[in-house]
Design a protein around this motif. Structure first.
Motif, mmCIF file in Angstrom:
data_model
loop_
_atom_site.group_PDB
_atom_site.id
_atom_site.type_symbol
_atom_site.label_atom_id
_atom_site.label_comp_id
_atom_site.label_asym_id
_atom_site.label_seq_id
_atom_site.Cartn_x
_atom_site.Cartn_y
_atom_site.Cartn_z
ATOM 1 N N ALA A 63 -12.151 3.388 -14.211
ATOM 2 C CA ALA A 63 -12.200 4.360 -13.838
ATOM 3 C C ALA A 63 -11.952 4.857 -12.629
ATOM 4 N N PRO A 64 -11.522 5.787 -12.119
ATOM 5 C CA PRO A 64 -11.141 5.965 -10.920
ATOM 6 C C PRO A 64 -12.291 5.425 -9.730
ATOM 7 N N VAL A 65 -12.313 5.276 -8.609
ATOM 8 C CA VAL A 65 -13.227 4.705 -7.971
ATOM 9 C C VAL A 65 -13.182 5.490 -6.441
ATOM 10 N N PRO A 66 -14.460 5.516 -5.695
ATOM 11 C CA PRO A 66 -14.229 5.619 -4.285
ATOM 12 C C PRO A 66 -12.876 4.544 -3.413
ATOM 13 N N ASP A 67 -12.135 5.699 -2.223
ATOM 14 C CA ASP A 67 -11.250 4.852 -1.828
ATOM 15 C C ASP A 67 -12.194 3.919 -0.920
ATOM 16 N N ALA A 68 -12.567 3.975 0.035
ATOM 17 C CA ALA A 68 -13.337 3.046 0.385
ATOM 18 C C ALA A 68 -14.283 1.513 -1.039
ATOM 19 N N ALA A 69 -13.727 1.959 -1.622
ATOM 20 C CA ALA A 69 -14.616 0.997 -2.455
ATOM 21 C C ALA A 69 -13.672 -0.357 -2.758
ATOM 22 N N GLY A 70 -12.224 -0.199 -2.942
ATOM 23 C CA GLY A 70 -10.927 -0.461 -3.117
ATOM 24 C C GLY A 70 -11.115 -2.009 -1.247
ATOM 25 N N ALA A 112 0.893 -1.318 -0.278
ATOM 26 C CA ALA A 112 0.096 -0.322 -0.389
ATOM 27 C C ALA A 112 1.149 1.099 0.105
ATOM 28 N N CYS A 113 0.159 2.363 -0.662
ATOM 29 C CA CYS A 113 1.358 3.474 -0.532
ATOM 30 C C CYS A 113 -0.588 4.507 -0.970
ATOM 31 N N LYS A 114 0.646 5.471 -0.008
ATOM 32 C CA LYS A 114 -1.208 6.636 0.065
ATOM 33 C C LYS A 114 -0.896 7.734 -0.916
ATOM 34 N N GLY A 115 0.444 7.974 -1.331
ATOM 35 C CA GLY A 115 0.606 8.880 -2.028
ATOM 36 C C GLY A 115 1.578 9.488 -1.856
ATOM 37 N N GLY A 116 2.183 10.645 -2.721
ATOM 38 C CA GLY A 116 3.029 11.214 -1.983
ATOM 39 C C GLY A 116 2.860 12.695 -3.593
ATOM 40 N N GLY A 117 3.844 13.730 -3.377
ATOM 41 C CA GLY A 117 4.215 15.014 -4.100
ATOM 42 C C GLY A 117 3.150 15.114 -5.121
ATOM 43 N N GLY A 118 2.532 15.510 -4.020
ATOM 44 C CA GLY A 118 0.836 16.647 -4.406
ATOM 45 C C GLY A 118 -0.243 15.456 -4.469
ATOM 46 N N ARG A 119 0.109 14.142 -5.017
ATOM 47 C CA ARG A 119 -1.289 12.966 -5.610
ATOM 48 C C ARG A 119 -1.968 13.116 -3.806
ATOM 49 N N ARG A 120 -3.613 13.186 -4.158
ATOM 50 C CA ARG A 120 -4.417 13.321 -3.459
ATOM 51 C C ARG A 120 -3.966 12.055 -2.606
ATOM 52 N N ARG A 160 -6.432 6.889 1.742
ATOM 53 C CA ARG A 160 -6.780 7.296 2.688
ATOM 54 C C ARG A 160 -6.883 5.818 3.601
ATOM 55 N N PHE A 161 -7.622 4.742 2.967
ATOM 56 C CA PHE A 161 -7.744 3.616 3.120
ATOM 57 C C PHE A 161 -6.923 2.441 2.848
ATOM 58 N N VAL A 162 -5.573 2.828 1.664
ATOM 59 C CA VAL A 162 -5.040 1.501 1.346
ATOM 60 C C VAL A 162 -4.304 0.471 2.020
ATOM 61 N N ASP A 163 -3.954 1.598 3.208
ATOM 62 C CA ASP A 163 -3.085 0.569 4.811
ATOM 63 C C ASP A 163 -4.303 -0.409 5.167
ATOM 64 N N GLN A 164 -5.239 -0.154 5.829
ATOM 65 C CA GLN A 164 -5.965 -1.023 5.885
ATOM 66 C C GLN A 164 -6.668 -2.080 5.189
ATOM 67 N N GLU A 165 -6.901 -1.717 3.983
ATOM 68 C CA GLU A 165 -6.662 -2.948 2.811
ATOM 69 C C GLU A 165 -6.075 -3.968 2.771
ATOM 70 N N VAL A 166 -4.905 -3.780 2.617
ATOM 71 C CA VAL A 166 -4.121 -4.687 2.640
ATOM 72 C C VAL A 166 -3.361 -5.747 3.935
ATOM 73 N N ALA A 167 -3.963 -4.856 4.993
ATOM 74 C CA ALA A 167 -3.227 -5.087 7.089
ATOM 75 C C ALA A 167 -5.044 -6.684 6.326
ATOM 76 N N ALA A 168 -6.233 -6.335 6.328
ATOM 77 C CA ALA A 168 -7.011 -6.618 6.289
ATOM 78 C C ALA A 168 -6.971 -7.455 5.970
ATOM 79 N N ILE A 169 -6.574 -7.991 4.503
ATOM 80 C CA ILE A 169 -6.643 -8.763 3.918
ATOM 81 C C ILE A 169 -5.137 -10.254 4.534
ATOM 82 N N GLY A 170 -4.132 -9.541 4.100
ATOM 83 C CA GLY A 170 -3.240 -10.443 4.785
ATOM 84 C C GLY A 170 -3.461 -10.956 5.964
ATOM 85 N N GLN A 171 -4.104 -10.032 6.989
ATOM 86 C CA GLN A 171 -4.989 -10.350 8.188
ATOM 87 C C GLN A 171 -5.232 -11.181 8.091
ATOM 88 N N ASN A 172 -6.602 -11.574 7.822
ATOM 89 C CA ASN A 172 -8.208 -12.238 7.965
ATOM 90 C C ASN A 172 -8.239 -13.605 6.671
#
Length: 705
Positions: A612-619, A483-491, A494-506
């Motif tokens: 197309a872009p998806v809402p962060d939580a949708a991922g 997961a990488c939330k972004g940088g360099g001016g990118r939006r 918000r949810f990517v860290d919990q996304e990969v953590a949930a898949i890995g742990q569960n």
């Protein structure tokens, strides 16, 4: 000496013509200058011929003919002059053994006698000249140029009313496919793909659509439609930026090739400097120095030709030693019969070649090949459907007739569509296209079939005959999430860290070696490498690369090939952070640059991406559902999951439909921390996801956990 001076003066006039064009000068001024330029080249040619310099004379006449060809665009009377001058140039170049030069002169001769009257027959001298060009190029061992001449011949033959154009076109396309392997530098492939295949195929496609009613019974008709559908997709997929990057890295990593390329750059600059010095000496009357500099210029030219041969040989060696890297530059084509051999029961491959109002379409199953036209499919439909897909809008049910016309006569037993789109069809949200039935009026095509997208038929064969991740050494783990939330001016995502953590742990806590990297640790991915069943990248992604760094540094797929001592292997790739699956809006055949490159680099069989872009939580929700379908299990979720592991295509379809129709909002809230108002039934949440690659891809490493 006088001949050389005339030739060099002509070259200086070329720059004057270019400067006039850039300055926007009156067309009449440029015409007069081109007349003077052509006359100067002709005078040089006559002088070279008088002293027995046959090759130089032929080359000068060719340059004069080239100028007459330009003049003929404005004043048709110069076309005859161009043809005659080309004929003379070809004779001299052939006598000198310069077969490539002769081929160039003949192909200009064959095309200059064009007519401006639509529907009028071609000049009878054009086709013989094009055939002589093909013979000369073949003699020069330039098969791509020979195929180009044959393609030009086929285009001219379409104007004669003779069915011979079909046979000529088939042979030309076959010859080009075989010759394409000889084009080892990506830029050469791009030029030839655009000039030989793209332009010629465009004309032939229009002719095919006009004559289908009367010529579809021709014994080579099906083969022609297949070749036209596949050839312009150019197995390199025109992702030129990444091709150039790959070529540069190949050169940099190979010391011999790097030295050759450096020397070529030095000699090229030396050649430019010498040409300038010779021109200056001619202008200032220092003729005593011209001869010595001209000899030095010829030595440099000879060394450059020698380096070109060495580069070609070295590239052939690289092709043998590093096939996975060369695969970034091209994937071999396939015949319908070769494709049938790798299709499974229930699958149909549908390949398209865009033509407004009547796209060419090839449908291939294990037992049947059906080619024809998708009559009535217009640009208005394609553009509106693609726009709806990008915006996350629902498609109108009234478009179902267009869907039927587009898909065509698919056999009843088919449950999986593997689609290779082209041009305006690239951006279609295929799984969202309306396909209602009497009992299901709101059914979509993705509910009727499992669907995946491939760039060309040859790619599907490659994915199924090259075992995923087979070239990676070491034990294969089941999962790696990055997961990488972004940088360099990118939006920020918000949810990517919990996304990969949930898949890995569960789902993968009990699998040794499986794990995940959150944003703070994402830099370790490039340091460690991987060999995993499912590679889950939750980050910003664009056609040029992945944002896997907090400082805004983008990672290109080719970077993964150039990490010393590390390899990156995967069987399935899941990209959830951004619209990595968005297609180029330009007609440049760029096919999902970063996705296709990741598949090749990692050895994966397929990737899941969003158009197309998806809402962060949708991922977070989609990844949860997709992985539970891949594994056929779920860690105590309140919704039902498949009772067995699914392949990637059915798993994506199940996840989409579950988000759309089978979830309660309160259940989703418990899954996504910090999302107060989840909207899984909104099309922006569920609709953008689709599969690129083999829809039957699965990973034993993932399913055993």
């Amino acid at each position: 000496m006088e001949a050389q001076c005339r030739y060099l003066r002509a070259q200086s006039l070329v720059r004057d013509v270019q400067n006039l064009a850039r300055s926007g000068a009156d067309a009449s001024a440029r015409v007069e200058l081109r007349k003077e330029l052509a006359a100067e080249y002709e005078h040089a040619a006559e002088l070279f011929a008088s002293i027995g310099f046959t090759r130089e004379a032929g080359h000068s006449w060719y340059q004069a003919a080239h100028e007459y060809d330009h003049l003929g665009l404005i004043h048709p009377e110069y076309r005859e002059k161009c043809y005659a001058t080309c004929h003379t140039a070809a004779e001299y170049l052939g006598a000198a053994g310069d077969w490539w030069g002769k081929g160039l002169a003949e192909i200009v001769a064959g095309q200059t006698l064009r007519t401006d009257v639509i529907g009028s027959p071609p000049d009878s001298r054009g086709i013989p000249a094009l055939r002589r060009a093909a013979e000369a190029f073949t003699h020069a061992d330039r098969p791509a140029e020979a195929a180009g001449a044959r393609m030009a011949e086929a285009v001219v033959l379409t104007q004669t009313g003779d069915e011979a154009w079909i046979t000529a076109a088939v042979h030309a396309l076959h010859n080009y496919e075989q010759a394409r392997a000889s084009l080892q530098i990506p830029k050469d492939r791009e030029i030839n793909d655009r000039t030989i295949v793209a332009n010629g195929a465009l004309v032939l496609t229009h002719v095919v659509s006009r004559t289908a009613a009367t010529l579809s019974d021709h014994p080579m008709w099906d083969e022609l439609v297949w070749l036209l559908s596949e050839a312009p997709k150019a197995r390199s997929f025109q992702d030129q930026h990444l091709q150039d990057d790959t070529w540069s890295r190949l050169a940099a990593d190979d010391s011999t090739l790097s030295e050759l390329m450096t020397r070529r750059k030095e000699l090229t600059q030396q050649r430019i400097n010498l040409a300038r010095m010779i021109n200056a000496a001619v202008i200032t009357g220092r003729s005593s120095k011209v001869e010595a500099m001209d000899r030095e210029h010829q030595v440099v030219e000879g060394e450059l030709e020698d380096i070109a041969r060495q580069v070609a040989r070295r590239f052939q060696r690289l092709n043998h030693d590093a096939p996975e890297r060369i695969e970034l530059l091209s994937t071999s084509p396939v015949t319908p019969q070769g494709l049938q051999a790798c299709l499974e029961p229930g699958e149909a491959y549908i390949g398209y070649r865009w033509n407004d109002g009547a796209p060419l379409r090839s449908i291939v199953t294990q037992t049947v090949v059906t080619v024809g036209l998708a009559l009535g499919v217009t640009s208005e439909f394609a553009i509106s459907a693609a726009s709806a897909g990008r915006d996350g809008d629902n498609l109108s049910r009234s478009d179902s007739a267009d869907t039927d016309r587009l898909i065509g006569p698919v056999p009843e037993e088919i449950d999986t569509l593997i689609i290779s789109p082209h041009s305006l069809l690239l951006g279609l949200p295929w799984h969202q296209l309306p396909s209602p039935s009497q009992t299901e009026p709101n059914r979509s095509l993705g509910e009727r079939y499992t669907i995946s997208i491939v760039p060309a038929a040859g790619v599907l064969r490659h994915l199924r005959t090259n075992h995923p991740g087979a070239r990676q050494a070491g034990r294969k783990t089941a999962y790696l999430g990055v997961a990488c939330k972004g940088g360099g001016g990118r939006r920020p995502l918000r949810f990517v860290d919990q996304e990969v953590a949930a898949i890995g742990q569960n789902y993968f806590a009990d699998d040794p070696g499986s794990g995940f990297l959150v944003t703070a640790d994402c830099g370790q991915f490039l340091e460690r490498g991987c060999n995993t069943g499912l590679l889950h990248l939750a980050c910003h992604a664009e056609p040029d690369g992945l944002l896997l760094s907090c400082d805004g540094t983008w990672t290109r797929p080719t970077d993964l090939l150039n990490a010393p001592g590390r390899a990156f292997g995967a069987e399935i790739i899941l990209l959830t952070g951004c619209s990595a699956g968005d297609f180029s809006e330009e007609e440049n055949n760029e096919f999902l640059g970063v996705v296709r490159q990741l598949i090749v680099v990692t050895g994966a069989q397929a990737a899941v991406v969003s158009v197309a872009p998806v809402p962060d939580a949708a991922g977070v929700l989609f990844a949860e559902l997709f992985v539970s379908a891949l594994k056929g299990q779920s860690p105590g979720r309140p919704w039902r999951v498949p009772d067995r592991p699914l392949a990637i295509g059915p798993a994506v379809a199940w996840a989409r439909q579950t988000m759309r129709r089978r979830l309660r909002v309160d259940d989703v809230k418990t899954l996504i921390t910090g999302c107060e108002h989840p909207r899984p039934t909104r099309s922006t949440w569920w609709s953008p996801w689709f599969v690129v690659g083999d829809p039957k891809a699965a990973t034993s490493a993932l399913q055993r956990t």
